[in-house]
Write an enzyme that holds these catalytic residues in place. Structure first.
Site, PDB file in Angstrom:
ATOM      1  N   HIS A   1       0.839  -1.202   0.000  1.00 25.38           N
ATOM      2  CA  HIS A   1       0.000   0.000   0.000  1.00 25.38           C
ATOM      3  C   HIS A   1       0.876   1.255   0.000  1.00 25.38           C
ATOM      4  O   HIS A   1       0.717   2.146  -0.848  1.00 25.38           O
ATOM      5  CB  HIS A   1      -0.916  -0.012   1.228  1.00 25.38           C
ATOM      6  CG  HIS A   1      -1.759   1.211   1.375  1.00 25.38           C
ATOM      7  ND1 HIS A   1      -3.097   1.234   1.030  1.00 25.38           N
ATOM      8  CD2 HIS A   1      -1.466   2.461   1.842  1.00 25.38           C
ATOM      9  CE1 HIS A   1      -3.587   2.439   1.269  1.00 25.38           C
ATOM     10  NE2 HIS A   1      -2.606   3.210   1.766  1.00 25.38           N
ATOM     11  N   GLU A   2       1.808   1.325   0.934  1.00 22.59           N
ATOM     12  CA  GLU A   2       2.648   2.511   1.035  1.00 22.59           C
ATOM     13  C   GLU A   2       3.559   2.647  -0.186  1.00 22.59           C
ATOM     14  O   GLU A   2       3.858   3.761  -0.626  1.00 22.59           O
ATOM     15  CB  GLU A   2       3.478   2.473   2.318  1.00 22.59           C
ATOM     16  CG  GLU A   2       2.663   2.430   3.597  1.00 22.59           C
ATOM     17  CD  GLU A   2       1.664   3.573   3.717  1.00 22.59           C
ATOM     18  OE1 GLU A   2       1.888   4.647   3.118  1.00 22.59           O
ATOM     19  OE2 GLU A   2       0.636   3.379   4.411  1.00 22.59           O
TER      20      GLU A   2
ATOM     21  N   HIS B 284       1.924   4.622  -2.847  1.00 23.06           N
ATOM     22  CA  HIS B 284       2.138   6.058  -2.651  1.00 23.06           C
ATOM     23  C   HIS B 284       3.529   6.466  -3.134  1.00 23.06           C
ATOM     24  O   HIS B 284       3.712   7.518  -3.748  1.00 23.06           O
ATOM     25  CB  HIS B 284       2.019   6.414  -1.170  1.00 23.06           C
ATOM     26  CG  HIS B 284       0.624   6.456  -0.638  1.00 23.06           C
ATOM     27  ND1 HIS B 284      -0.385   7.165  -1.246  1.00 23.06           N
ATOM     28  CD2 HIS B 284       0.076   5.896   0.480  1.00 23.06           C
ATOM     29  CE1 HIS B 284      -1.491   7.045  -0.532  1.00 23.06           C
ATOM     30  NE2 HIS B 284      -1.238   6.271   0.514  1.00 23.06           N
TER      31      HIS B 284
ATOM     32  N   HIS C 184       3.807   6.835  -6.792  1.00 22.18           N
ATOM     33  CA  HIS C 184       3.117   8.054  -7.205  1.00 22.18           C
ATOM     34  C   HIS C 184       4.060   9.251  -7.105  1.00 22.18           C
ATOM     35  O   HIS C 184       4.018  10.168  -7.940  1.00 22.18           O
ATOM     36  CB  HIS C 184       1.882   8.269  -6.315  1.00 22.18           C
ATOM     37  CG  HIS C 184       0.835   9.147  -6.907  1.00 22.18           C
ATOM     38  ND1 HIS C 184      -0.291   9.514  -6.219  1.00 22.18           N
ATOM     39  CD2 HIS C 184       0.733   9.748  -8.117  1.00 22.18           C
ATOM     40  CE1 HIS C 184      -1.044  10.282  -6.981  1.00 22.18           C
ATOM     41  NE2 HIS C 184      -0.439  10.442  -8.139  1.00 22.18           N
TER      42      HIS C 184
END
Length: 734
Positions: free
Chosen positions: A523-524, A527, A530
């Site tokens: 999940h991280e 980020h 991104h």
């Protein structure tokens, strides 16, 4: 720039889960000639962390304030007929770069290496930063220059991204109160300063209450059901804190997720589970009580929103988000809850029936002790799928997971990763040649490069394991948003940190992740990609500076690669034998993926509902009432029926009380819908298809906020999102 986020960053360490800066923020520029005197203000490649002491960062932030004031004066001196995009809007974007850089360094240290000295610096800076923030919006000359320039004919000939930024700057002034009367501006400044202080105090009390609680167990039988790996880790943690010996171990339970949650799920001793549950309930309570802070924060946010011309604080925060208004956000939450509620009630009854069977209860069960619900839900999951979640842990050795995650990203996005040698120094020590500094010996550093061009896209730190000075949870901290290539200069690399509290190694065992740990790091890492793959025309649009209810799309979409069999085959291998996870175990893992999905959904939706009602209808539901009682009245029916009423989640939900996700918790579920829909393209074209990965990188990951979130989604999917995508994926609708 965005002064609100400078304040949040420096005072609180606001991070992803959520982005560091909002859509009109800017990142630090190239080092100034005085960088050696102000190491927190500039980046020569990697920060010299041993030089960024609390005293030094205090000086550097004040230097950043001074530089920002000089930049403001320069913009104010621009005459209307000489205004250009560069000397007004680009200059405004660059305003406060040193300040934001120093703020991100302080925030990184605060989140990972908290200390009384760091807290003292934060508290000393809040009034100064609040005054600066207020003076910026109150500067009538600055606003006049911006407003005049935005009305010039040449704006129409700018690129779409530049036109978008011009409008964003104008909106930020208007919505920041630039058109308020002097009296209103003064009141807004008072509110902003008070909110900064309250948010800092709330965050501090939550962390202190987390660190204050522990359960030391001397009788191993009281931890029956816990895995050998957990027991070894717990004994090592206890020994480190002075409890027990190697010959006669004791065990410690803390409020770290991989400690207390594992007890609630796996310990077969009700008394131990009860103690653990009560420990979680201590967050934001007792001597660390946060209820009065929550009350004042909500009242001040209500006043602030009305002062700025908005009906509610939720309308103020959502005006530029995909959802567009507080009412639409509430409608999204209520509508999803309405669809999920029948399935939720069915799941509750199935669990109650299982509990009755397991305990031999003859009477009808319609509620449970809260310390029993997770345990029996886990037992039912094991029985239903013949699956023990701990059975996959040996296949998730930490280093292999990291390598696998990097390799998947490399294949999908045509990039490569290289570790940078690091060293943790004390102040005054010399930096060895060929090494970069880190703030703690456990921290690692990686470069990301593009395969086609060889360009250094960015670098990121990884600080993954618990310590008492680290905040809870997991997050990405964007530190420096890389400057876009322009005027013959190459792209300046991004810099960020991925931090967490995952299962650590012990003296006898390497770090073996639970699948929840794997989900967390994937999940991280979404980020992180991104941020690392951002390539925008303007720095202000870089990275995760996107609509808040879009920012979780890359992270939640990235979780899919810790479930898909084709992806798992590349890294889920036994830590001793190297054998891949058996196909049967992979199937069991995936069969259990959406176990009790309605219960999970209602938990998330209850947080979102509580958050929105607080920020839209505080006077109606909360004012003058006990926080726990009022919260239960609103969302009690959305949670599993229990014999004991839990404390309000708002006592410790820093995401919502400290900013970031204030009136925005709905965006987690909103982004889950987007991610479920977007991943359907990967599912159709191949979950490891480089062509699909290239399209995703090009249309979403690289574009930041250069287009609206809705347009970015359409560019990738060729259509608008399907609202029912998530419920369909979870099997809650056909």
């Amino acid at each position: 720039m965005n002064t609100k986020n400078i304040l949040m960053t420096i005072a609180l360490g606001c991070v992803l889960g959520a982005p560091l800066a909002a859509q009109d923020s800017a990142a630090p520029m190239a080092p100034t000639p005085v960088a050696a005197e102000h190491p927190a203000c500039a980046w020569n490649e990697y920060p010299r962390w041993s030089r960024i002491t609390p005293d030094q960062v205090l000086k550097d932030i004040r230097y950043g304030l001074q530089r920002a004031q000089q930049s403001i004066a320069a913009i104010c001196a621009v005459e209307p007929d000489k205004a250009t995009f560069e000397n007004v809007f680009l200059a405004y974007s660059n305003l406060g770069m040193e300040l934001e850089c120093a703020g991100s360094m302080l925030s990184t240290l605060s989140s990972n290496m908290d200390s009384p000295e760091i807290r003292s610096v934060q508290e000393e800076l809040i009034p100064e930063l609040s005054a600066f923030s207020a003076s910026l919006i109150a500067n009538e000359k600055l606003w006049a220059v911006v407003k005049s320039a935005a009305a010039q004919e040449w704006v129409k000939s700018l690129s779409p991204a530049k036109q978008r930024y011009v409008q964003q700057v104008v909106d930020s002034f208007r919505e920041g109160g630039a058109d308020l009367s002097p009296e209103q501006k003064a009141r807004k400044a008072q509110i902003s300063e008070r909110l900064s202080n309250l948010s800092h105090e709330f965050s501090k009390r939550v962390l202190d209450s987390q660190n204050a609680w522990k359960l030391v167990v001397t009788d191993k039988a009281q931890l029956a059901g816990m895995s050998d790996a957990w027991m070894a880790k717990s004994a090592a943690a206890a020994l480190e804190k002075g409890y027990g010996t190697k010959e006669n171990p004791q065990w410690i339970v803390t409020l770290d997720i991989d400690s207390v949650v594992e007890v609630l799920r796996n310990c077969s001793v009700p008394a131990t589970r009860k103690a653990a549950w009560e420990g979680r309930q201590s967050l934001g309570c007792g001597e660390y009580d946060t209820a009065e802070i929550v009350a004042e924060v909500m009242q001040l946010r209500k006043e602030l929103a009305e002062l700025l011309g908005f009906k509610t604080f939720a309308d103020y925060t959502t005006v530029h988000r995909m959802v567009e208004s507080g009412d639409k956000a509430m409608a999204f939450v209520d509508d999803m809850a309405k669809q999920v509620l029948p399935f939720f009630r069915q799941e509750c009854q199935e669990l109650f029936d299982f509990y009755a069977k397991e305990t031999g209860t003859t009477e009808k069960v319609d509620k449970m002790d809260p310390w029993d619900s997770n345990y029996y839900a886990y037992q039912l999951k094991k029985q239903r799928y013949s699956f023990d979640p701990d059975s996959v842990r040996p296949y998730f050795e930490a280093e292999r997971v990291r390598e696998g995650m990097f390799n998947l990203a490399a294949k999908l996005y045509d990039i490569n990763f290289k570790e940078v040698p690091t060293v943790c120094l004390k102040p005054g020590e010399e930096l060895p040649a060929g090494k970069a500094e880190v703030w703690h010996p456990e921290v690692r550093l990686f470069e990301v490069r593009d395969n086609k061009t060889g360009a250094h896209l960015g670098s990121f730190y990884m600080d993954l394991y618990p310590r008492s000075s680290k905040r809870a949870g997991a997050w990405v901290m964007p530190m420096v948003l890389g400057e876009p290539a322009a005027n013959g200069k190459p792209h300046r690399p991004h810099l960020a940190a991925l931090c967490g509290n995952l299962s650590a190694a012990t003296e006898d065992m390497p770090a073996l992740y639970s699948h929840y740990d794997v989900e967390t790091i994937f999940h991280e890492f979404g980020h992180m990609m991104h941020n690392m793959l951002s390539d925008t025309e303007l720095l202000a649009h870089s990275g995760s500076n996107v609509a808040w209810d879009f920012v979780e799309l890359p992270s939640q979409l990235n979780e899919n690669w810790c479930w898909e069999p084709e992806a798992l085959a590349t890294y889920a291998k036994h830590y001793k034998t190297g054998e891949p996870m058996p196909a049967e175990l992979v199937k069991k893992l995936n069969d259990s993926r959406f176990y009790m999905p309605a219960t999970d959904a209602m938990g998330q939706l209850s947080y979102a509902k509580l958050d929105l009602e607080m920020h839209m209808n505080y006077d109606k539901f909360f004012k003058g009432r006990d926080l726990d009682e009022a919260s239960f009245d609103l969302v009690g029916a959305w949670r599993m029926p229990s014999t004991v009423r839990a404390r309000s989640s708002m006592r410790s939900l820093t995401h919502c009380v400290c900013g970031g996700y204030s009136a925005g918790y709905y965006s987690y579920k909103w982004a889950e819908v987007l991610a479920a829909d977007a991943f359907s393209r990967f599912a159709q074209e191949g979950v490891l298809n480089p062509a699909t990965g290239a399209a995703y990188r090009e249309t979403i990951l690289s574009k930041g906020d250069s287009k609206s979130a809705a347009q970015l989604f359409r560019d990738f999917m060729g259509r608008d999102p399907k609202p029912d995508a998530l419920l369909r994926k979870e099997g809650l609708i056909k």
